[in-house]
Design an enzyme around this catalytic site. Structure first.
Site, short mmCIF file in Angstrom:
data_model
loop_
_atom_site.label_atom_id
_atom_site.label_comp_id
_atom_site.label_asym_id
_atom_site.label_seq_id
_atom_site.Cartn_x
_atom_site.Cartn_y
_atom_site.Cartn_z
N TRP A 112 0.77 -1.23 0.10
CA TRP A 112 -0.16 -0.15 0.08
C TRP A 112 0.84 1.11 -0.10
O TRP A 112 1.69 1.40 0.90
CB TRP A 112 -0.91 0.12 1.26
CG TRP A 112 -1.55 1.28 1.58
CD1 TRP A 112 -0.78 2.31 2.18
CD2 TRP A 112 -2.82 1.74 1.39
NE1 TRP A 112 -2.22 3.39 2.21
CE2 TRP A 112 -3.01 3.10 1.98
CE3 TRP A 112 -3.87 1.14 0.56
CZ2 TRP A 112 -4.19 3.90 1.50
CZ3 TRP A 112 -5.05 1.83 0.21
CH2 TRP A 112 -5.17 2.97 0.71
N GLN A 126 4.03 7.64 2.12
CA GLN A 126 3.33 6.87 3.23
C GLN A 126 3.30 5.28 2.37
O GLN A 126 2.62 5.46 1.28
CB GLN A 126 1.82 7.21 3.51
CG GLN A 126 1.92 8.70 3.82
CD GLN A 126 1.97 8.87 5.67
OE1 GLN A 126 1.14 8.72 6.35
NE2 GLN A 126 3.20 9.20 5.94
N TRP A 148 -4.00 0.06 4.04
CA TRP A 148 -3.60 1.11 4.74
C TRP A 148 -3.13 0.45 6.10
O TRP A 148 -3.86 -0.07 7.00
CB TRP A 148 -4.38 2.38 5.11
CG TRP A 148 -3.87 3.59 5.67
CD1 TRP A 148 -3.20 4.55 5.28
CD2 TRP A 148 -3.77 3.78 7.18
NE1 TRP A 148 -2.54 5.36 6.30
CE2 TRP A 148 -3.05 4.92 7.25
CE3 TRP A 148 -4.49 3.14 8.22
CZ2 TRP A 148 -2.94 5.35 8.85
CZ3 TRP A 148 -4.26 3.64 9.74
CH2 TRP A 148 -3.57 4.77 9.55
N ASP A 188 -0.06 8.92 0.72
CA ASP A 188 0.46 10.60 0.35
C ASP A 188 1.91 10.65 0.11
O ASP A 188 2.78 10.07 0.67
CB ASP A 188 0.20 11.35 1.50
CG ASP A 188 -1.31 11.05 2.29
OD1 ASP A 188 -1.81 10.35 1.68
OD2 ASP A 188 -1.17 11.66 3.36
N GLU A 206 -6.82 18.01 5.93
CA GLU A 206 -5.54 17.18 5.91
C GLU A 206 -4.72 17.83 5.09
O GLU A 206 -5.05 18.54 3.94
CB GLU A 206 -5.89 15.83 5.42
CG GLU A 206 -6.80 14.73 6.23
CD GLU A 206 -6.98 13.38 5.99
OE1 GLU A 206 -6.82 12.60 6.90
OE2 GLU A 206 -7.24 13.10 4.67
N ASP A 230 -0.27 16.57 9.62
CA ASP A 230 0.38 16.85 8.35
C ASP A 230 0.84 18.35 8.09
O ASP A 230 0.42 19.09 7.25
CB ASP A 230 -0.80 16.74 7.04
CG ASP A 230 -1.41 15.49 7.35
OD1 ASP A 230 -0.99 14.33 7.89
OD2 ASP A 230 -2.64 15.41 6.88
N1 DQQ Z 1 -2.61 10.24 5.32
C1 DQQ Z 1 -1.77 10.35 6.47
C2 DQQ Z 1 -2.22 11.28 7.17
C3 DQQ Z 1 -3.18 12.21 6.34
C4 DQQ Z 1 -4.03 11.38 5.35
C5 DQQ Z 1 -1.86 9.07 6.95
C6 DQQ Z 1 -4.25 11.73 4.23
O1 DQQ Z 1 -1.12 11.92 7.87
O2 DQQ Z 1 -4.06 13.00 7.11
O3 DQQ Z 1 -1.22 7.91 6.18
O4 DQQ Z 1 -4.13 10.87 3.23
#
Ligand code: DQQ
Length: 571
Positions: free
Chosen positions: A56, A75, A83, A59, A239, A185
């Site tokens: 997976w 990420q 996720w 961001d 976000e 973020d």
């Molecule tokens: N993805 C991250 C967060 C963010 C979100 C977690 C946005 O920090 O807010 O994987 O897709």
């Protein structure tokens, strides 16, 4: 090139069409014990869009230039195709096209991030030293803000990162009353006139989305400003905020700290509720630390978006090599979680886009970075051609499953456009009601991509033109309703209004096709729509590409250039 009448076919496909919307977002649910076992069927892996070999991704994080190399962090779940277990994976590139993987750069190791290393951004400190601010999830599952810096600045690949012993630098507490599950973020920080750093953190209070502002002299000790830089009622959680200046003229980028009369500012927020990246253009008063969107800006889900399809959690960076601002974004899957687990991966990134302010000052223009053109091969062009109503023309000679196509249309009989209905305010709804199979006056005309020979599978990217009171209204749609015979996918139709006057300008459409991605740029980058699709017939050599016109009026193909795209070396 073959020419045939398609109206009967369209009727047939209309009957087959599914209008179901499947909710597939997987954000922040934890799936345990899901080690990736990849299936042999890998028709949907991409050839020139960024993705790791498996698992997976979401961001893009901390994108930046260091010692002539582009660094992309993202990420990543090292343990599965859903996720969870989030770390910062890391790749570098000389050209934003080919990418070399490195070990994960930032992973849980301290109380301040033991339950996950979530999104954040790079800031280049004086002396050219990169610093990463990112959100960590602490033992109580609170969202806190952390700092990491490279262990060895003489390593251009910046393979190792050291966390600040002062982490977490900022955390929700009884004093600041920040909601510990809505505080994440950090943006790229910028310097104000008082020589203090400023950073934004996404948050919300009830339904009011906000960008909380913190200031610091030393990048370690951060003090919350008395008020957020900006907030908006009833938007839900913001976000991945992004805040940057754009010059009033030209296509160059400027450093995030620049604030002079010849720039405007852009505030982008990723709306957690709808998974849309929304932006406004406005002015930033750095003495009061207030951002005011320009008059007429829409600050809810109907506002300006980077992309009107599936595109989220994006962020920009200043490319100091080429003096341009580049936008990177995540294209989530539209398949079911079960299918993602079967294929062993989920998530890709869009082609990095150069962004600049349109001459009107009212919106941004986005265009795939020029470097992607190095992958073009087998150039095919069509001579100027009138495309009669109800016709379809195959574009042959390119690998239609992996292609770049750029087409522009002229409209000879624009006065034949149907009248616009004043109730048509939502372009996505309009595109869903009037998909590619619904005949019109001027349009639908455009491309059928990832299409099977008999057209039972295709993704239609097209325009319709309507006559308004004093102007013509151009609708751009991406219709996924026939994109796959597999009914488990999200086949939502996407749409946008395009600010082009078709009486004086030709109408251009560029589409990047990459097996399960259809990424389209209308009007030279005034509206972008990205879609994820999973054809079952139109795969690899069995994929075709067509130009079509399903309106009653003829349209002229002014020019059409198409290329096969070579495979990039990615990870
Ligand atoms: N993805 C991250 C967060 C963010 C979100 C977690 C946005 O920090 O807010 O994987 O897709």
């Amino acid at each position: 090139m073959a020419n045939s009448c398609i109206s009967g076919l369209f009727l047939f496909f209309a009957l087959l069409a599914s209008h179901g919307i499947v909710e597939l977002e997987a954000s922040h649910h934890v799936y345990r014990n899901l080690e990736t076992v990849q299936s042999a069927n890998q028709h949907y892996r991409t050839s020139y869009h960024f993705q790791p070999p498996k698992n997976w991704i979401n961001d893009p994080n901390g994108v930046m230039v260091y010692k002539g190399l582009y660094h992309l962090f993202y990420q990543y779940n090292p343990k599965g195709a859903v996720w969870g277990n989030i770390v910062w994976a890391h790749s570098t590139s000389k050209d934003l096209v080919n990418w070399t993987p490195h070990e994960s750069a930032i992973f849980p190791s301290q109380p301040g991030d033991i339950n996950g290393c979530w999104s954040g951004s790079a800031t280049i400190l004086p002396g050219g030293k990169p610093a990463m601010l990112y959100t960590g999830i602490d033992p109580e599952n609170n969202q806190v803000q952390n700092l990491a810096v490279p262990r060895n600045l003489s390593d251009p690949f910046l393979r190792q990162w050291v966390k600040s012993p002062k982490n977490p630098l900022v955390q929700p507490n009884a004093q600041n009353k920040i909601n510990a599950s809505s505080f994440r973020d950090p943006t790229t920080a910028w310097l104000g006139p008082d020589k203090k750093w400023r950073v934004l953190i996404g948050s919300k209070v009830h339904r009011q989305g906000m960008a909380i502002l913190f200031k610091s002299k030393d990048f370690v000790n951060w003090v919350q400003a008395p008020a957020p830089l900006h907030s908006a009622q009833d938007t839900g959680m913001w976000e991945c905020p992004d805040f940057y200046p754009v010059p009033l003229r030209g296509q160059n980028g400027v450093d995030t700290s620049v604030n002079v009369p010849s720039v405007k500012h852009v505030l982008k927020v990723s709306l957690d509720d709808t998974k849309h990246d929304l932006y406004t253009i406005g002015s930033y008063d750095s003495s009061r630390d207030v951002y005011v969107p320009d008059k007429g800006s829409v600050e809810n889900d109907s506002g300006l978006r980077y992309d009107y399809g599936k595109y989220y959690a994006s962020k920009t960076f200043l490319d100091s090599i080429k003096d341009r601002r580049i936008l990177c974004g995540w294209l989530n899957e539209s398949s079911s979680v079960a299918d993602d687990i079967k294929k062993g991966w989920a998530g890709v990134h869009a082609i990095p886009r150069q962004v600049w302010l349109d001459k009107s000052g009212k919106q941004l223009i986005q265009w795939p970075v020029v470097e992607i053109e190095m992958l073009r091969a087998n150039h095919v062009s069509l001579p100027t051609k009138l495309l009669k109503g109800g016709s379809v023309v195959e574009v042959s000679g390119v690998t239609a499953s992996q292609a770049d196509v750029d087409i522009s249309f002229e409209i000879p009989n624009i006065d034949k456009a149907e009248a616009v209905n004043p109730s048509w305010t939502n372009p996505q709804v309009l595109c869903s009601q009037q998909g590619a199979s619904v005949k019109g006056g001027v349009g639908p005309f455009g491309l059928l991509v990832l299409a099977s020979k008999g057209l039972s599978e295709n993704t239609a990217v097209f325009f319709r033109i309507f006559k308004g009171q004093n102007k013509y209204v151009v609708l751009m749609c991406s219709d996924q309703s026939r994109s796959s015979l597999n009914q488990n996918n999200d086949k939502t139709t996407y749409g946008a209004f395009l600010d082009v006057d078709p009486r004086h300008q030709s109408l251009s459409l560029r589409t990047l096709i990459d097996h399960s991605i259809v990424e389209s740029f209308g009007g030279g980058g005034k509206a972008c729509i990205s879609a994820r699709v999973y054809p079952t017939l139109a795969i690899n050599a069995a994929a075709h590409m067509y130009v079509f016109n399903n309106g009653s009026e003829a349209v002229k193909i002014e020019k059409l250039n198409a290329w096969s795209m070579k495979k990039a070396k990615i990870n």
